[in-house]
Every structure is written in structure tokens, then in C-alpha cells.
Design a protein around this motif. Structure first.
Motif, PDB file in Angstrom:
ATOM      1  N   ASP A 228     -42.427 102.992  40.950  1.00 31.61           N
ATOM      2  CA  ASP A 228     -41.045 102.720  40.561  1.00 31.61           C
ATOM      3  C   ASP A 228     -40.092 103.853  40.879  1.00 31.61           C
ATOM      4  O   ASP A 228     -39.039 103.961  40.268  1.00 31.61           O
ATOM      5  CB  ASP A 228     -40.952 102.350  39.084  1.00 31.61           C
ATOM      6  CG  ASP A 228     -41.451 103.473  38.191  1.00 31.61           C
ATOM      7  OD1 ASP A 228     -41.710 104.567  38.707  1.00 31.61           O
ATOM      8  OD2 ASP A 228     -41.579 103.251  36.987  1.00 31.61           O
ATOM      9  N   ASN A 304     -35.937  96.325  42.685  1.00 32.17           N
ATOM     10  CA  ASN A 304     -36.320  95.457  41.567  1.00 32.17           C
ATOM     11  C   ASN A 304     -36.216  93.979  41.897  1.00 32.17           C
ATOM     12  O   ASN A 304     -36.947  93.164  41.332  1.00 32.17           O
ATOM     13  CB  ASN A 304     -35.450  95.765  40.340  1.00 32.17           C
ATOM     14  CG  ASN A 304     -35.926  97.003  39.613  1.00 32.17           C
ATOM     15  OD1 ASN A 304     -36.962  97.570  39.945  1.00 32.17           O
ATOM     16  ND2 ASN A 304     -35.173  97.418  38.616  1.00 32.17           N
ATOM     17  N   LEU A 385     -42.956  93.953  39.617  1.00 25.98           N
ATOM     18  CA  LEU A 385     -42.268  94.293  38.364  1.00 25.98           C
ATOM     19  C   LEU A 385     -42.458  93.108  37.426  1.00 25.98           C
ATOM     20  O   LEU A 385     -41.900  92.035  37.646  1.00 25.98           O
ATOM     21  CB  LEU A 385     -40.779  94.544  38.628  1.00 25.98           C
ATOM     22  CG  LEU A 385     -39.884  94.813  37.405  1.00 25.98           C
ATOM     23  CD1 LEU A 385     -40.403  95.957  36.571  1.00 25.98           C
ATOM     24  CD2 LEU A 385     -38.461  95.106  37.859  1.00 25.98           C
TER      25      LEU A 385
ATOM     26  N   ASP B 228     -28.838  97.477  39.242  1.00 28.88           N
ATOM     27  CA  ASP B 228     -30.190  97.811  39.702  1.00 28.88           C
ATOM     28  C   ASP B 228     -30.225  98.403  41.098  1.00 28.88           C
ATOM     29  O   ASP B 228     -31.244  98.344  41.767  1.00 28.88           O
ATOM     30  CB  ASP B 228     -31.124  96.612  39.598  1.00 28.88           C
ATOM     31  CG  ASP B 228     -30.641  95.449  40.445  1.00 28.88           C
ATOM     32  OD1 ASP B 228     -29.689  95.643  41.224  1.00 28.88           O
ATOM     33  OD2 ASP B 228     -31.211  94.362  40.335  1.00 28.88           O
ATOM     34  N   GLU B 302     -30.281 103.798  37.453  1.00 32.12           N
ATOM     35  CA  GLU B 302     -31.219 102.929  38.182  1.00 32.12           C
ATOM     36  C   GLU B 302     -32.672 103.147  37.773  1.00 32.12           C
ATOM     37  O   GLU B 302     -33.550 102.404  38.212  1.00 32.12           O
ATOM     38  CB  GLU B 302     -31.107 103.181  39.695  1.00 32.12           C
ATOM     39  CG  GLU B 302     -29.820 102.684  40.300  1.00 32.12           C
ATOM     40  CD  GLU B 302     -29.741 102.997  41.797  1.00 32.12           C
ATOM     41  OE1 GLU B 302     -30.785 103.271  42.411  1.00 32.12           O
ATOM     42  OE2 GLU B 302     -28.625 102.981  42.334  1.00 32.12           O
ATOM     43  N   ASN B 304     -36.042 102.863  36.212  1.00 30.68           N
ATOM     44  CA  ASN B 304     -36.678 101.809  35.417  1.00 30.68           C
ATOM     45  C   ASN B 304     -37.289 102.324  34.121  1.00 30.68           C
ATOM     46  O   ASN B 304     -37.374 101.582  33.141  1.00 30.68           O
ATOM     47  CB  ASN B 304     -37.759 101.107  36.240  1.00 30.68           C
ATOM     48  CG  ASN B 304     -37.175 100.094  37.199  1.00 30.68           C
ATOM     49  OD1 ASN B 304     -35.966  99.836  37.180  1.00 30.68           O
ATOM     50  ND2 ASN B 304     -38.014  99.518  38.027  1.00 30.68           N
ATOM     51  N   LYS B 307     -34.401 102.626  31.808  1.00 23.26           N
ATOM     52  CA  LYS B 307     -33.862 101.297  31.466  1.00 23.26           C
ATOM     53  C   LYS B 307     -34.784 100.541  30.506  1.00 23.26           C
ATOM     54  O   LYS B 307     -34.309  99.811  29.626  1.00 23.26           O
ATOM     55  CB  LYS B 307     -33.646 100.474  32.742  1.00 23.26           C
ATOM     56  CG  LYS B 307     -32.544 101.013  33.631  1.00 23.26           C
ATOM     57  CD  LYS B 307     -32.561 100.367  35.002  1.00 23.26           C
ATOM     58  CE  LYS B 307     -31.631  99.182  35.096  1.00 23.26           C
ATOM     59  NZ  LYS B 307     -30.223  99.566  35.259  1.00 23.26           N
ATOM     60  N   THR B 308     -36.089 100.686  30.685  1.00 21.98           N
ATOM     61  CA  THR B 308     -37.004 100.007  29.765  1.00 21.98           C
ATOM     62  C   THR B 308     -36.986 100.695  28.401  1.00 21.98           C
ATOM     63  O   THR B 308     -37.099 100.034  27.370  1.00 21.98           O
ATOM     64  CB  THR B 308     -38.447  99.967  30.319  1.00 21.98           C
ATOM     65  OG1 THR B 308     -38.804 101.257  30.804  1.00 21.98           O
ATOM     66  CG2 THR B 308     -38.564  98.959  31.450  1.00 21.98           C
ATOM     67  N   LEU B 385     -33.314  97.182  31.248  1.00 24.31           N
ATOM     68  CA  LEU B 385     -34.254  96.369  32.023  1.00 24.31           C
ATOM     69  C   LEU B 385     -35.101  95.601  31.017  1.00 24.31           C
ATOM     70  O   LEU B 385     -35.921  96.179  30.308  1.00 24.31           O
ATOM     71  CB  LEU B 385     -35.137  97.262  32.900  1.00 24.31           C
ATOM     72  CG  LEU B 385     -36.247  96.580  33.707  1.00 24.31           C
ATOM     73  CD1 LEU B 385     -35.715  95.471  34.585  1.00 24.31           C
ATOM     74  CD2 LEU B 385     -36.977  97.605  34.568  1.00 24.31           C
TER      75      LEU B 385
END
Lengths: 398, 398
Positions: A228, A304, A385, B228, B302, B304, B307-308, B385
Motif C-alpha cells: 500500500d 485503490n 484492497l 484517493d 492518501e 491507507n 485513512k483506515t 477509507l
């Protein structure tokens, strides 16, 4: 010359397969879970040549700063690694903790602290429990051994969210070997997944050649894994040579064996990426040069919209074309072909064969992008993802 | 001077609020669903000054190639937009389709095709159903009107996966106005979400000033939205001036009003990003310059892992620090502070106030990164995300 692709490492063997190395991994109380959390790898020589590669992140953990410093001598007698804490963003006190760990290992081995590499992995921003680590060094030193059990224990002591230990070894027909273990799931990603690896060899290799071989192997293996786009504060790969075989391999043969072992470890990392349901190889050919090919493959691998489409088993070449177009490389859309699992769904920048012909129902997906501009090529390994990625990474530290 | 931040546009008004513009949006059969899919905006003058910004993706849709070409004259009499098909990766035939659409609009308006902008949004790689679009132009031309209903219909005709139309307008105290609509959810992201927007003004503005004002407004609004990292093949923003108010605004006042309307549209795009559960502002201050601040904010936005974590309401500053460190800017980790919703969880590159003090349970999250290197600053708008992001983007075209 042997191609690394034709070599099949043994994944039941590892870091003590090469002669001259002992290893151990134990639970010493760094992790509240009681799982193994301290690993020691010792090079008994006669040589103690070392090479390493480290994270490019400007926020570097204390053990990275320590190991980069001591590796300037290109000699390491041992590497100590803990899981359960990254010792990153811990300031001068954190650096002192790495230093104290190295001093302790040096003391039990009767060598200097500058001969000790240190690696850590775990949550960022917390100090290490040194009251566990210092006595833990005595315990793990007492447990040092050779053989399958010791290699596996060393590979297990560095695990964080890894679901299984990752190791490999390969012995050349001439009698010298390369072995190693790794942990993580990408260059940071997902979760707290720092990539740590220790590799060993009993081949006789000088420091310059060892460094050169390591960089050649890493470029097409660890550095071609991109789950990622993350780059951990702690990523470290150390390669130690004992010279205990007494054999000096042909440089190209050495690179081939080293690459084969590194590739096996890389594939194990890819297979264990948290939440992954698809294992994806993105190959770009026909770029102006290899560098542009790799840049393109990386942007596609990190996109993504591409990754969610692959999770949905959808050969959505429009998203792949979009990602290629935003990668900043030299291209001409009318020369671009995109094949997914062997079906050329985009030809000359337009719709090609029927996308329904591309079967993405299995776990392995091959994305092949041909740019028609030159001879540059590169392959990047990634994953999809998925819901599990979101779940595991959103629930981790809270 | 008025600050754009203090201006509150009216989101029940839109593209026909400025005098001199008519608009319409209809279902003409491009979409199988029967939803609206064709929009026409006409500038009745007296002026027909135009400016535009387009995708930086090297894979450009046919309508982008067409509109870029005709905009060289910096004059547009009308813009025709279809949803239900991107007309991207469709080769020379796709370009002919865009050209034919412009010719048809030009014919019904009695002007030249070089005065007609064309935009498309939808799935990449499919030809447009011209048998629907050509008669559709007659229908949408017959429906042209001014007023709230016409503005809303125009904003509705460009929707794809948007859950609601997005429009805004603002009238300056002096009597001139700016209005507009937009569709999408990021610069591509998520899904097939091309960003299309048409903005209008009845202010008297020459071509150079219009272009300059548009770029200034876009830089801090549309180009600061990053859901994203995607960049669509079709992204287009066209700004048309009718001059119908007869008023020549102060240039700074014009930029402020234009920016306020563009910011309203940008926030509506952010709020409607598919699958988003958190609306995140990433502000970077103290960078060497504004460019490095924006680069840092983008990489964080951006990432991930960041974002998670935000999806999980987790103020995981270690991941933010990791993203800052890999952004390639000039920094010193010991000078970095990170605040999440006002709590400085990282101070001088180390753990700061207790992360449990940061309440992320609401929908709005403010990430504030201070680098302590200079005066550069930038804000980027993004989202988290989530499971819904994965679901909507994996299930789309299959």
C-alpha cells in the motif's frame, strides 16, 4: 549462469542453514500477549562481513539510526531484534535504549557494541520495556543453537501481525548457502507491518561485493513488493557473511542464490499481507527505461480503484489505464496494451478482447501492461484492497 | 478585501444565477437506468469569455482533447455534458463522437463548433450511443431555461454515482454573480468519479484575468481535494463569462467570490465521496514552502494506513508521522508536532498529550501537522477509507 527464477529455496530451513551462525527466539515479556518477542542471530565467523539496507523514511526509528551507524564498519557479529515495540518517535531516550540493548548483547558475546545490529518492530511512539529486554538478552543468548528449530524460533520472535513465520534457505551445488527470515507485509503496510529481515551466508564475500549483491537482490525482490505504498520508520534488512564454508562463489551465482532466497521471503510477505484475498503481479514492459517501468507498476499497484476492482474479481482495465496515465511517465495512449490473466482487454489504448474472457476468480492475478515505448521492464508484487484490510487496519491500536 | 472564507454561497442556486445563462438537464437514454444523462449550459452573452482546467492524466478522454483544443480561443458559447459514458480510450472514433456532439449543439444554436465545450463521464472504454445523444441535444436545447429548476436540472444531468446534485451561487453586493455545478467525488476517486464542473459569471472579465482567477481559485479548492489520489481521464472545469451584468469587479473580489463558490462545490464533493464516514482536513504548516506543505498533506491524505485509522476513530499519530516521513520533503523529525482534533498527540517528534484526549467519534476530523521548518502551509480535504469504499468500488462494473 543460473537464473534466480529457476532456484527453489527450502522454506523449512532458514537463518542457521549457512555454517557459522547460531540463532534463538524467545518470549521475554515485551509483548503483553506472552508471544515470542526477542530474536538473536550470532555470526561465529571466521569472517564478520555485513551489508544492509534501511528505510528511506525520514522519520527513522532509534534502532535504524543505531544500525546505520554501526554498519559503516561493514562488520556485524550479531543482530538483536525485538517485536512488541518499534522504538520509533522516542527521542534521545529511545536511542539510548537501542544503544543499551547493543551493549548488553556485546557484553554477553564478549565483543564491542559497534559489532551489534539492532532492529525493532511494533507500535510507534512507545518506549521499550528495558526491564524485560536486558534480562531477555541473557535468556536468548543461552538459547542460541543451530538447526531447523533454532531458525524457526528466530523467525518467530520477530512476528507482529504476521500469521506465520517466514524463512528460506538454499545451498548451492558447490556447498555454500544463503538463509534468512523476514517479517511484515510490505514496506510498512498494512498495519504496523515494518519489514525486518536478517539474511546469512557462509560464502566468502568481501564487503563491497556483499553490498553490491544485496542491492541487486533487493531491487527485484523486497523493493518490488508494494502492498500500500507505506514505508515504515523501521524497515531494515541485514545480510551477514561468516565465510565459514571457505568457498568464494562466482559473483553472479551468489547474486542468483541471494535473489532466490530474497524472492521466496518476498512472496511469503505478499501471501501474508493482512486482509489480502488476491496476489497480484503487475508487470510493465516497453517503458522508456526500467525506472519508468517500475514507477508505472508502483502507481498501478498502489491505486485503490485498481485494488478494489481486483478484490471484486473485475478486470476493470479503464482504472488500470487511468493509473498508468497519472504515473508521470513518457507514454502514448494509442500504443498501450493491457492484459489481465492473459486476456488483452485493452489494445492500442482502446477496448480489446471481451473482458468476460478474463477469469479473475482465483487468488492469483497477473496484470501485464505494454507501453510500446522502449525496452524498460519491471514487476511489482502487490495485493488487493479488501474488507479485511480495512477491518484489520482500522481496529489495530484502538 | 473580502476573504473567500467569510462568504457563504447559496446551494439552492447554481449555474443560471448569473445573468446571460440558460441551462437544462434531461434523460435522453444514454443511461440504461433512465436517469438524467444530458446537460446543456448556454451563454447568451453579450461576452463569451471562457477559461478551463483539465486532467493532468496522460490518458485523456476524447471530450477533454476536444475541449482543450477549442478552448485555445478562450471563447465558449455553450458546454454540453453527458453522464453514462466517459468516451475515454475510444480512439479516433471516440474523438469523432465528441466532435459530432459539438457540431450538433453548434447547429441548434447557430454558432460554430469551435465555440462548444464537451464533457463526458461514466465507464471508460465504451463508445457513446450517438443515436441517443444527437436527438437528445434537440430535446435539451428545447428545455433551456433560467432559474432554480433549470440550474438543478443541469446539475442533475451530470450525476453518476453522486447521491445528490452539487451546485452553488453567490451574488456580490455590487450586483454581479458567480454560479456553478459539479459532479464527482475527488479528482477521479472513488469509483468512476470523474470531476466535472461548469461555472458561470455575469461579471465583465477579460480572458487573461478569467484564466488567472480560475487557477487561483482551483488551487485552494478543487485541487486541494484528494479522496484517493486518483486523477480521472475526463476531469474538466470550465468557467464561462457572459458579461451580462455590465460590471467589472475588482480582481481580488472576483477571486474571492469565485473561490467561495468553488470551495462550496469542493466541500459538497468531499461530503458525497462514496463510502466516506469521516471528513478530514489535513493542514500542514511550517514547511519550507507552500509546495512542500501541499505535497506532505497529499501523502498523508492518501495514506491507507492513516485513512483506515481515521475510519476506526483512532488518533494513530505514528502512522501520520510515517506518512510525513515518506513524503520526500525537507524535515527534521525532532521539530514535528501533530495535533488531531486539537490535541497535540505528537510533540517534537515524540509522544505528546494522551491520545485518549482526542475525540474522533464525530464525522469531522482535523489533522494539523507543524514541521517547524519555514512558513509554507497548505490544507488538503480528504475522507477516511471505509468498508463502504471497498464495497462500492469492488462491485461497480462487474
Amino acid at each position: 549462469m543460473t537464473s534466480s527464477e529457476d532456484l527453489v529455496p527450502d522454506i523449512s530451513a532458514g537463518v542457521t542453514t549457512p555454517a557459522g551462525f547460531r540463532a534463538a527466539g524467545l518470549a521475554v515479556g515485551v509483548k503483553a500477549s506472552g508471544n515470542p518477542d526477542l530474536t538473536l542471530v550470532v555470526n561465529d565467523g571466521p569472517a564478520e562481513v555485513a551489508a544492509g539496507v534501511f528505510t528511506t523514511n525520514q522519520v527513522k526509528a532509534a534502532p535504524v539510526l543505531w544500525s546505520q551507524e554501526v554498519l559503516k564498519q561493514r562488520r556485524l557479529r550479531a543482530v538483536v531484534l525485538n517485536s512488541g515495540g518499534a522504538n520509533a518517535c522516542t527521542g534521545p531516550e529511545g536511542f539510548q535504549d537501542s544503544h543499551a540493548t547493543a551493549e548488553k548483547v556485546a557484553a554477553v558475546l564478549g565483543v564491542g557494541a559497534v559489532e551489534i545490529g539492532v532492529c525493532s518492530t511494533g507500535l510507534i511512539g512507545e518506549r521499550l520495556p528495558m526491564d524485560k529486554i536486558i534480562p531477555g538478552v541473557d535468556a536468548v543468548h543461552a538459547a542460541l543453537a543451530r538447526g531447523a528449530e533454532a531458525s524457526l524460533a528466530a523467525a518467530t520472535g520477530v512476528m507482529t501481525t504476521d500469521s506465520k513465520p517466514k524463512q528460506a534457505a538454499l545451498t548451492h551445488a558447490d556447498g555454500w548457502s544463503v538463509g534468512g527470515f523476514a517479517k511484515g507485509a510490505g514496506m510498512c503496510a498494512p498495519n504496523m507491518a515494518t519489514m525486518l529481515s536478517v539474511m546469512t551466508t557462509d560464502a566468502v564475500v568481501d564487503a563491497d561485493s556483499l553490498d553490491k549483491a544485496l542491492r541487486a537482490a533487493v531491487d527485484v525482490t523486497f523493493n518490488s513488493l508494494d502492498v500500500d505504498g507505506g514505508t515504515s520508520t523501521n524497515d531494515t534488512l541485514l545480510l551477514l557473511s561468516s565465510g565459514a564454508s571457505g568457498l568464494s562463489p562466482d559473483p553472479a551465482e551468489f547474486v542468483a542464490v541471494l535473489t532466490a532466497v530474497a524472492r521466496s521471503l518476498t512472496r511469503q510477505l505478499q501471501r501474508d499481507a493482512e486482509g489480502a484475498t488476491k496476489y497480484v503481479e503487475v508487470t510493465v514492459v516497453g517503458a522508456i527505461d526500467d525506472e519508468q517501468a517500475k514507477q508505472t507498476a508502483r502507481v498501478v499497484a498502489e491505486d485503490n480503484l485498481v485494488k478494489t476492482a481486483l478484490f471484486g474479481s473485475d478486470p476493470n482495465w479503464g482504472r488500470i489505464a487511468m493509473a498508468v496515465g497519472r504515473s508521470g511517465i513518457t507514454m502514448d495512449q494509442s500504443r498501450m496494451d493491457i492484459a489481465v490473466n492473459g486476456v488483452t482487454v485493452c489494445r492500442n489504448g482502446m477496448r480489446g478482447d471481451d473482458r468476460s474472457l478474463a477469469d479473475l476468480s482465483g487468488t492469483d492475478i497477473d496484470v501485464h501492461i505494454s507501453l510500446g515505448m522502449g525496452a524498460g521492464r519491471s514487476t511489482v508484487y502487490t495485493t488487493d484492497l479488501s474488507h479485511d484490510y480495512v477491518e484489520e487496519n482500522s481496529a489495530y491500536s484502538s
